[in-house]
Design a protein around this motif. Sequence first.
Motif, PDB file in Angstrom:
ATOM      1  N   THR A   1      66.842  69.031   3.506  1.00  0.00           N
ATOM      2  CA  THR A   1      67.762  68.531   2.471  1.00  0.00           C
ATOM      3  C   THR A   1      67.065  67.523   1.573  1.00  0.00           C
ATOM      4  O   THR A   1      67.239  67.528   0.344  1.00  0.00           O
ATOM      5  CB  THR A   1      68.997  67.885   3.129  1.00  0.00           C
ATOM      6  OG1 THR A   1      69.685  68.864   3.912  1.00  0.00           O
ATOM      7  CG2 THR A   1      69.939  67.331   2.071  1.00  0.00           C
ATOM      8  N   ILE A   2      66.268  66.646   2.154  1.00  0.00           N
ATOM      9  CA  ILE A   2      65.570  65.621   1.383  1.00  0.00           C
ATOM     10  C   ILE A   2      64.456  66.247   0.542  1.00  0.00           C
ATOM     11  O   ILE A   2      64.266  65.878  -0.625  1.00  0.00           O
ATOM     12  CB  ILE A   2      64.994  64.546   2.326  1.00  0.00           C
ATOM     13  CG1 ILE A   2      66.109  63.931   3.178  1.00  0.00           C
ATOM     14  CG2 ILE A   2      64.282  63.474   1.532  1.00  0.00           C
ATOM     15  CD1 ILE A   2      67.216  63.284   2.381  1.00  0.00           C
ATOM     16  N   ILE A   3      63.717  67.194   1.124  1.00  0.00           N
ATOM     17  CA  ILE A   3      62.643  67.852   0.372  1.00  0.00           C
ATOM     18  C   ILE A   3      63.206  68.605  -0.832  1.00  0.00           C
ATOM     19  O   ILE A   3      62.662  68.543  -1.947  1.00  0.00           O
ATOM     20  CB  ILE A   3      61.852  68.812   1.282  1.00  0.00           C
ATOM     21  CG1 ILE A   3      61.124  68.030   2.380  1.00  0.00           C
ATOM     22  CG2 ILE A   3      60.867  69.626   0.468  1.00  0.00           C
ATOM     23  CD1 ILE A   3      60.084  67.069   1.870  1.00  0.00           C
ATOM     24  N   ILE A   4      64.316  69.303  -0.622  1.00  0.00           N
ATOM     25  CA  ILE A   4      64.962  70.047  -1.710  1.00  0.00           C
ATOM     26  C   ILE A   4      65.443  69.096  -2.800  1.00  0.00           C
ATOM     27  O   ILE A   4      65.360  69.400  -4.001  1.00  0.00           O
ATOM     28  CB  ILE A   4      66.124  70.899  -1.166  1.00  0.00           C
ATOM     29  CG1 ILE A   4      65.578  72.041  -0.295  1.00  0.00           C
ATOM     30  CG2 ILE A   4      66.975  71.452  -2.297  1.00  0.00           C
ATOM     31  CD1 ILE A   4      66.640  72.803   0.462  1.00  0.00           C
ATOM     32  N   ALA A   5      65.954  67.931  -2.394  1.00  0.00           N
ATOM     33  CA  ALA A   5      66.423  66.943  -3.364  1.00  0.00           C
ATOM     34  C   ALA A   5      65.265  66.339  -4.153  1.00  0.00           C
ATOM     35  O   ALA A   5      65.417  65.956  -5.321  1.00  0.00           O
ATOM     36  CB  ALA A   5      67.197  65.839  -2.648  1.00  0.00           C
ATOM     37  N   LEU A   6      64.097  66.270  -3.530  1.00  0.00           N
ATOM     38  CA  LEU A   6      62.931  65.624  -4.142  1.00  0.00           C
ATOM     39  C   LEU A   6      62.205  66.541  -5.128  1.00  0.00           C
ATOM     40  O   LEU A   6      61.628  66.068  -6.121  1.00  0.00           O
ATOM     41  CB  LEU A   6      61.955  65.196  -3.042  1.00  0.00           C
ATOM     42  CG  LEU A   6      60.901  64.149  -3.370  1.00  0.00           C
ATOM     43  CD1 LEU A   6      61.549  62.801  -3.633  1.00  0.00           C
ATOM     44  CD2 LEU A   6      59.910  64.041  -2.214  1.00  0.00           C
ATOM     45  N   ALA A   7      62.219  67.836  -4.879  1.00  0.00           N
ATOM     46  CA  ALA A   7      61.387  68.778  -5.630  1.00  0.00           C
ATOM     47  C   ALA A   7      61.683  68.835  -7.133  1.00  0.00           C
ATOM     48  O   ALA A   7      60.741  68.786  -7.941  1.00  0.00           O
ATOM     49  CB  ALA A   7      61.507  70.169  -5.009  1.00  0.00           C
ATOM     50  N   PRO A   8      62.951  68.938  -7.575  1.00  0.00           N
ATOM     51  CA  PRO A   8      63.199  69.085  -9.020  1.00  0.00           C
ATOM     52  C   PRO A   8      62.679  67.918  -9.861  1.00  0.00           C
ATOM     53  O   PRO A   8      61.959  68.153 -10.845  1.00  0.00           O
ATOM     54  CB  PRO A   8      64.725  69.217  -9.094  1.00  0.00           C
ATOM     55  CG  PRO A   8      65.116  69.777  -7.765  1.00  0.00           C
ATOM     56  CD  PRO A   8      64.191  69.133  -6.787  1.00  0.00           C
ATOM     57  N   PRO A   9      63.019  66.663  -9.546  1.00  0.00           N
ATOM     58  CA  PRO A   9      62.503  65.585 -10.395  1.00  0.00           C
ATOM     59  C   PRO A   9      60.988  65.435 -10.323  1.00  0.00           C
ATOM     60  O   PRO A   9      60.355  65.060 -11.312  1.00  0.00           O
ATOM     61  CB  PRO A   9      63.213  64.330  -9.857  1.00  0.00           C
ATOM     62  CG  PRO A   9      63.628  64.671  -8.476  1.00  0.00           C
ATOM     63  CD  PRO A   9      63.929  66.128  -8.509  1.00  0.00           C
ATOM     64  N   LEU A  10      60.388  65.727  -9.162  1.00  0.00           N
ATOM     65  CA  LEU A  10      58.929  65.657  -9.043  1.00  0.00           C
ATOM     66  C   LEU A  10      58.265  66.681  -9.953  1.00  0.00           C
ATOM     67  O   LEU A  10      57.330  66.355 -10.705  1.00  0.00           O
ATOM     68  CB  LEU A  10      58.520  65.879  -7.591  1.00  0.00           C
ATOM     69  CG  LEU A  10      57.012  66.007  -7.322  1.00  0.00           C
ATOM     70  CD1 LEU A  10      56.272  64.763  -7.791  1.00  0.00           C
ATOM     71  CD2 LEU A  10      56.757  66.270  -5.844  1.00  0.00           C
ATOM     72  N   PHE A  11      58.731  67.920  -9.898  1.00  0.00           N
ATOM     73  CA  PHE A  11      58.143  68.980 -10.715  1.00  0.00           C
ATOM     74  C   PHE A  11      58.333  68.691 -12.204  1.00  0.00           C
ATOM     75  O   PHE A  11      57.382  68.786 -13.003  1.00  0.00           O
ATOM     76  CB  PHE A  11      58.775  70.330 -10.359  1.00  0.00           C
ATOM     77  CG  PHE A  11      58.325  71.455 -11.228  1.00  0.00           C
ATOM     78  CD1 PHE A  11      57.094  72.071 -11.009  1.00  0.00           C
ATOM     79  CD2 PHE A  11      59.119  71.906 -12.282  1.00  0.00           C
ATOM     80  CE1 PHE A  11      56.668  73.113 -11.826  1.00  0.00           C
ATOM     81  CE2 PHE A  11      58.701  72.949 -13.099  1.00  0.00           C
ATOM     82  CZ  PHE A  11      57.470  73.548 -12.868  1.00  0.00           C
ATOM     83  N   ALA A  12      59.551  68.345 -12.606  1.00  0.00           N
ATOM     84  CA  ALA A  12      59.837  68.104 -14.024  1.00  0.00           C
ATOM     85  C   ALA A  12      59.037  66.916 -14.554  1.00  0.00           C
ATOM     86  O   ALA A  12      58.527  66.942 -15.676  1.00  0.00           O
ATOM     87  CB  ALA A  12      61.334  67.871 -14.221  1.00  0.00           C
ATOM     88  N   SER A  13      58.914  65.869 -13.740  1.00  0.00           N
ATOM     89  CA  SER A  13      58.176  64.675 -14.167  1.00  0.00           C
ATOM     90  C   SER A  13      56.685  64.943 -14.267  1.00  0.00           C
ATOM     91  O   SER A  13      56.011  64.440 -15.174  1.00  0.00           O
ATOM     92  CB  SER A  13      58.431  63.529 -13.178  1.00  0.00           C
ATOM     93  OG  SER A  13      59.795  63.193 -13.141  1.00  0.00           O
ATOM     94  N   LEU A  14      56.158  65.740 -13.335  1.00  0.00           N
ATOM     95  CA  LEU A  14      54.737  66.082 -13.368  1.00  0.00           C
ATOM     96  C   LEU A  14      54.414  66.907 -14.612  1.00  0.00           C
ATOM     97  O   LEU A  14      53.382  66.672 -15.281  1.00  0.00           O
ATOM     98  CB  LEU A  14      54.366  66.851 -12.103  1.00  0.00           C
ATOM     99  CG  LEU A  14      52.871  67.132 -11.889  1.00  0.00           C
ATOM    100  CD1 LEU A  14      52.087  65.832 -11.832  1.00  0.00           C
ATOM    101  CD2 LEU A  14      52.661  67.926 -10.602  1.00  0.00           C
ATOM    102  N   MET A  15      55.257  67.855 -14.945  1.00  0.00           N
ATOM    103  CA  MET A  15      55.057  68.649 -16.151  1.00  0.00           C
ATOM    104  C   MET A  15      55.122  67.758 -17.393  1.00  0.00           C
ATOM    105  O   MET A  15      54.307  67.900 -18.320  1.00  0.00           O
ATOM    106  CB  MET A  15      56.118  69.749 -16.231  1.00  0.00           C
ATOM    107  CG  MET A  15      55.992  70.818 -15.152  1.00  0.00           C
ATOM    108  SD  MET A  15      54.457  71.759 -15.289  1.00  0.00           S
ATOM    109  CE  MET A  15      54.724  72.595 -16.853  1.00  0.00           C
ATOM    110  N   MET A  16      56.073  66.855 -17.426  1.00  0.00           N
ATOM    111  CA  MET A  16      56.194  65.923 -18.547  1.00  0.00           C
ATOM    112  C   MET A  16      54.925  65.084 -18.694  1.00  0.00           C
ATOM    113  O   MET A  16      54.392  64.897 -19.792  1.00  0.00           O
ATOM    114  CB  MET A  16      57.407  65.013 -18.331  1.00  0.00           C
ATOM    115  CG  MET A  16      57.541  63.892 -19.354  1.00  0.00           C
ATOM    116  SD  MET A  16      58.677  62.589 -18.804  1.00  0.00           S
ATOM    117  CE  MET A  16      57.704  61.865 -17.453  1.00  0.00           C
ATOM    118  N   PHE A  17      54.418  64.564 -17.569  1.00  0.00           N
ATOM    119  CA  PHE A  17      53.219  63.722 -17.572  1.00  0.00           C
ATOM    120  C   PHE A  17      52.016  64.483 -18.137  1.00  0.00           C
ATOM    121  O   PHE A  17      51.280  63.966 -18.989  1.00  0.00           O
ATOM    122  CB  PHE A  17      52.928  63.241 -16.149  1.00  0.00           C
ATOM    123  CG  PHE A  17      51.632  62.500 -15.996  1.00  0.00           C
ATOM    124  CD1 PHE A  17      51.523  61.181 -16.402  1.00  0.00           C
ATOM    125  CD2 PHE A  17      50.511  63.130 -15.464  1.00  0.00           C
ATOM    126  CE1 PHE A  17      50.323  60.494 -16.271  1.00  0.00           C
ATOM    127  CE2 PHE A  17      49.312  62.455 -15.320  1.00  0.00           C
ATOM    128  CZ  PHE A  17      49.209  61.129 -15.726  1.00  0.00           C
TER     129      PHE A  17
END
Length: 477
Positions: free
Chosen positions: A410-426
């Motif tokens: 549950t925590i990993i699934i919650a973490l993945a979207p903002p991590l991926f979107a932020s990394l792409m933005m960076f």
Amino acid sequence: MSDILSRTRSAFRWTLALRIMSQLFTWFVSLFVIRFLTPADYGIVAIVETVSMLALQLASAGLGNALIRQDNLDKLFIRKILGLLILFNLTLALLQWFSAAKIAQFYQQPQLGQVLQITAIAFLFSPWATLASNLLARELNFKSRAKIDLSASVIGSMLALSLAYAGMGFWSLILANLAVTIMRAIGYTAVMKTLYLPALHFRGTGDAIKFGATLTATGLLFTLFMKIDILIAGQFLQQNQLGIYAVAFHLALLPLAKAMPLVNEVAYPMYAAIRHQEGEYARVFCYIFRIITVFSFPLFYGLAAVAEDAVLLILGDSWQQAILPLQLILLTVPLRLATNLFTPLMKALGYPSTGLIHVSVSLLVTAIVIYLAAPYGVNVMAASWLVSTPLFFLFALQLCTRRSKIPFSTIIIALAPPLFASLMMFVMIMGFNQLSGDAIPRWLNLLITVIMGALLYCTILWIGFRQRFTEALKFRL
């Protein structure tokens, strides 16, 4: 139940509003203070803060948290806790006073001795600050606490700026921090409208001492963990280089250092009130986790992307060497924040040893990595956090989810979207900066990349993870 959540929401609103006002002012002033000081000044301040933070972590002895969890709290018990706090703090004040010269000799910085003796004064005010602060938290009276914090921060910031402008160097920060501690102790006690006197017999405080000892050990190791890089690097780096690293680390973790106390001080009493309702505390925790990560990842990754323009515009060319360390450390901050979100839940559920186990492993891993990296300079030291931070995050995640019975996935699934979107933005912003070069004025480039980053993150989140995007839009304090 609904009353508790309603009071918690109100407390969070007030605390957040006043904390934002406080931090905006202090951050603004601190940028001017940095311009008046040198990297060497910050090298001394970094060592002083490390020693003082370790000592002050012992000052509360975890007894303030025990007050919040105490089911039947009476005046005599409060006075006993105050008596214990006074004994602890007097002991620590004497230890710091008499060991100051040895510490100064160890770091080969003669000024440290006098500075550490002056900062020992804080221990005389710490017992009443700890007592009053936690009694107000028990009542969810964060509004009054936040007002005191705001007043103390504003006065302390202006004092630091005035002293720095007058040429006081590192003393400007040392004396301002001491003044803030004293003002908070007086202010909290005044708001509580009751001046407790200590009781020096401690029968019936055994459980509180045991609970507090575990939290104190955890807090002490956590403080050591937060400063282990400075303690180790002080033996390898010159004072100027140490100051550059200390400023980069301070700027990177400043939002985290200010935000986490806000979250934890409100969340802990709330979790304590619903700790017997497994489904409810799990639901509330997961919601808070999702909301905080969806905002924190783009914030820190965005700051990393625009760090070069921001540092050169605000701090000046003399701090150019701090840019790369700042960027590297900023990329690790969201995982640090996500790890710390478990702390109030574990305490409320009666598992204070969880934090002790986690921070012990984190400290060991970090000390080894920093010791290997420090001889190669500040950039390698900063990069080493990219290795150690994911390791101790995953360890904490496994430990805390097992004890709280919240699924790891549950925590990993919650973490993945903002991590991926932020990394792409960076990546996209860094690419734009490389292409634009010096063709655009620095201030305009900063403005463009900030707007671009916000639009990119929202677009990626909306296209790929629309449910998280919608949840964030609907968030209400």
